[in-house]
Design an enzyme around this catalytic site. Sequence first.
Site: not given
Length: 423
Positions: A239, A274, A277, A317, A345-346
């Site tokens: 984290g 763990e 990132r 996000y 196409c969004e």
Amino acid sequence: MHHFAYRNGVLHCENVSLEAVARELGTPAYVYSDATLRRHYRVLADAFANRNTLIAFAVKANSNIGVLATLASEGAGADVVSGGEMLRALEAGIPASRIVFSGVAKTVEEMKLGLERGIHQFNVESMPELLRLSRVAEEMGKRVPIAFRVNPHVEAGGHAHISTGSAEHKFGIAWHEAETFFEEASRLPGIDPVGIAVHIGSQIMRVEPMRAAWEKVVALTRRLRDRGFAISRLDLGGGLGVPYKDGDDPDSPTIYARTAREALGDLDVQLIFEPGRLIAGNAGVLISKVEYIKERDGRTFVILDAGMNDLLRPALYNAHHDILPVRIPEMGATRSAVDLVGPICESTDRFAKDRPMPPLKEGDLVAFMTAGAYGATLSSQYNSRPLVAEALVRGDAWAIVRRRPTFDEMIALERAPDWITRG
Ligand SMILES: *Cc1c(COP(=O)(O)O)cnc(C)c1O
């Protein structure tokens, strides 16, 4: 700290020009740095060199076999959240004895797989999961080491979508139920309750909320030991955040490690981390080519050949990635505000709005920085675009570690039903 820099006016990964990679591999493509991956792993590993510590890379951050094999060669373990991730870790050479299985929804098949391979531990998140795991283990004549993932009721302060440590989140068992769970677990034939796990979220910039969570689990460990439970492992989760833009200033891995040591005091346990990132984040970039410059209604759209299917974080996000031209702009080039968008196409297929960029034209290359974590792993074939390719650089050398699938490969699992093909 990473290994991406301009040399002779061209952005390089270690000693390899990103233009050279783009020429051969095409775009969009992820490019990872071996030296950065190793460096980040070592910073943490060295900080705990004198303790019994397992650094289990969170495979969901980057599950490429080449990346996992690189970390395996450093001695890393793996934190996995599915049977597929477990098989990837094993395939890449991470021994089962260094694999931790997290996640709220482990299936019977995944439990069997972990038990067959003899993984280090399962992190259990609910009573029905505990009972299921005990039954599966008993049927296989095994007793399985587990940690309970507790929900410490600590707000991590990261983005709401990636925060996991408060009561409303689905993760972990309730804090006040930990003792009951250990009592129940120690009565079950298939279970060996050996640890406690916490993970309060991702992209956390300050260690203080982590310290709060860790101090709580250390106190809980002492209480449980006083009651006769043999807790021998503490899994402190992942984290820690990484800088995505100027001004981002996450606490360093050194501060993180010192804080963990302070929170633990003289508690004698195997430590598990763990990180995802932290290890992979700025070890990778996504390179993309400008397809078109479109001027309309006073806006400039830089339309790239990378889309939200290749890099989902901005759409998912609202995440920021620095976007650099691969060829350094001329001295004194003026920046103007543009929208950088993809081909999908969004409307959410937009990487940046009103971003000051140096002049760009069709065919130019850009690099999305800090894209090594939650980049390729979140990619899809939406709009029937081939899954993004990946390359790994080491010094002067580079290798394709995931090639782009062909159209035939993309549709190989599909078929029209018989009632159509029979005519
Ligand atoms: C996602 C996750 C991690 C890794 O988080 P990072 O922010 O990438 O370090 C670690 N542990 C668990 C249980 C996770 O779900």
